[in-house]
Design a protein around this motif. Structure first.
Motif, PDB file in Angstrom:
ATOM      1  N   THR A  14     -40.507 -54.560  15.005  1.00 48.69           N
ATOM      2  CA  THR A  14     -40.379 -56.022  15.016  1.00 48.69           C
ATOM      3  C   THR A  14     -40.650 -56.563  16.410  1.00 48.69           C
ATOM      4  O   THR A  14     -41.378 -57.547  16.580  1.00 48.69           O
ATOM      5  CB  THR A  14     -38.980 -56.450  14.540  1.00 48.69           C
ATOM      6  N   ARG A  15     -40.091 -55.915  17.408  1.00 49.02           N
ATOM      7  CA  ARG A  15     -40.314 -56.340  18.799  1.00 49.02           C
ATOM      8  C   ARG A  15     -41.783 -56.182  19.184  1.00 49.02           C
ATOM      9  O   ARG A  15     -42.359 -57.058  19.838  1.00 49.02           O
ATOM     10  CB  ARG A  15     -39.421 -55.518  19.739  1.00 49.02           C
ATOM     11  N   ALA A  16     -42.394 -55.096  18.771  1.00 47.53           N
ATOM     12  CA  ALA A  16     -43.807 -54.872  19.080  1.00 47.53           C
ATOM     13  C   ALA A  16     -44.676 -55.952  18.436  1.00 47.53           C
ATOM     14  O   ALA A  16     -45.607 -56.476  19.058  1.00 47.53           O
ATOM     15  CB  ALA A  16     -44.243 -53.488  18.611  1.00 47.53           C
ATOM     16  N   ILE A  17     -44.368 -56.317  17.203  1.00 44.98           N
ATOM     17  CA  ILE A  17     -45.121 -57.368  16.515  1.00 44.98           C
ATOM     18  C   ILE A  17     -44.936 -58.700  17.221  1.00 44.98           C
ATOM     19  O   ILE A  17     -45.896 -59.457  17.412  1.00 44.98           O
ATOM     20  CB  ILE A  17     -44.706 -57.454  15.032  1.00 44.98           C
ATOM     21  N   GLU A  18     -43.725 -59.021  17.647  1.00 44.21           N
ATOM     22  CA  GLU A  18     -43.473 -60.270  18.374  1.00 44.21           C
ATOM     23  C   GLU A  18     -44.234 -60.303  19.697  1.00 44.21           C
ATOM     24  O   GLU A  18     -44.816 -61.332  20.053  1.00 44.21           O
ATOM     25  CB  GLU A  18     -41.978 -60.452  18.607  1.00 44.21           C
ATOM     26  N   ASP A  19     -44.244 -59.176  20.413  1.00 49.73           N
ATOM     27  CA  ASP A  19     -44.991 -59.099  21.672  1.00 49.73           C
ATOM     28  C   ASP A  19     -46.483 -59.298  21.437  1.00 49.73           C
ATOM     29  O   ASP A  19     -47.150 -60.026  22.178  1.00 49.73           O
ATOM     30  CB  ASP A  19     -44.751 -57.756  22.372  1.00 49.73           C
ATOM     31  N   LEU A  20     -47.011 -58.652  20.399  1.00 47.88           N
ATOM     32  CA  LEU A  20     -48.433 -58.794  20.080  1.00 47.88           C
ATOM     33  C   LEU A  20     -48.762 -60.231  19.662  1.00 47.88           C
ATOM     34  O   LEU A  20     -49.803 -60.775  20.038  1.00 47.88           O
ATOM     35  CB  LEU A  20     -48.840 -57.813  18.991  1.00 47.88           C
ATOM     36  N   SER A  21     -47.874 -60.836  18.916  1.00 50.56           N
ATOM     37  CA  SER A  21     -48.081 -62.214  18.488  1.00 50.56           C
ATOM     38  C   SER A  21     -48.120 -63.152  19.697  1.00 50.56           C
ATOM     39  O   SER A  21     -48.974 -64.045  19.772  1.00 50.56           O
ATOM     40  CB  SER A  21     -46.971 -62.637  17.520  1.00 50.56           C
ATOM     41  N   ASP A  22     -47.216 -62.956  20.642  1.00 51.75           N
ATOM     42  CA  ASP A  22     -47.211 -63.759  21.867  1.00 51.75           C
ATOM     43  C   ASP A  22     -48.511 -63.573  22.648  1.00 51.75           C
ATOM     44  O   ASP A  22     -49.084 -64.533  23.167  1.00 51.75           O
ATOM     45  CB  ASP A  22     -46.022 -63.386  22.754  1.00 51.75           C
ATOM     46  N   THR A  23     -48.974 -62.334  22.726  1.00 51.79           N
ATOM     47  CA  THR A  23     -50.215 -62.036  23.446  1.00 51.79           C
ATOM     48  C   THR A  23     -51.399 -62.722  22.777  1.00 51.79           C
ATOM     49  O   THR A  23     -52.229 -63.345  23.450  1.00 51.79           O
ATOM     50  CB  THR A  23     -50.449 -60.517  23.512  1.00 51.79           C
TER      51      THR A  23
END
Length: 66
Positions: A14-23
């Protein structure tokens, strides 16, 4: 695999997806800004070409004032 392990993996993903979404969102904004700048520069250069006052000296080509 225990429930705790699964929950930890889900939290990590979930955190990885949020980071990728922000990027992706940041890059989308940057691409939009750069696209507008390129369009503005192309418009400006087209105006200079139409006026005959623009242009870049290429190679050993002499500028018009010579």
């Amino acid at each position: 695999m225990s429930n705790t392990d699964i929950e930890e993996r889900i939290a990590h993903l979930t955190r990885a997806i949020e980071d990728l979404s922000d990027t992706v969102a940041r890059q989308d904004g940057e691409i939009s800004r750069l696209t507008r700048r390129v369009e503005m520069l192309m418009h400006r250069e087209a105006g200079r070409e139409a006026e005959g006052s623009g242009g870049v000296v290429l190679g050993d080509e002499k500028p018009p004032h010579y």
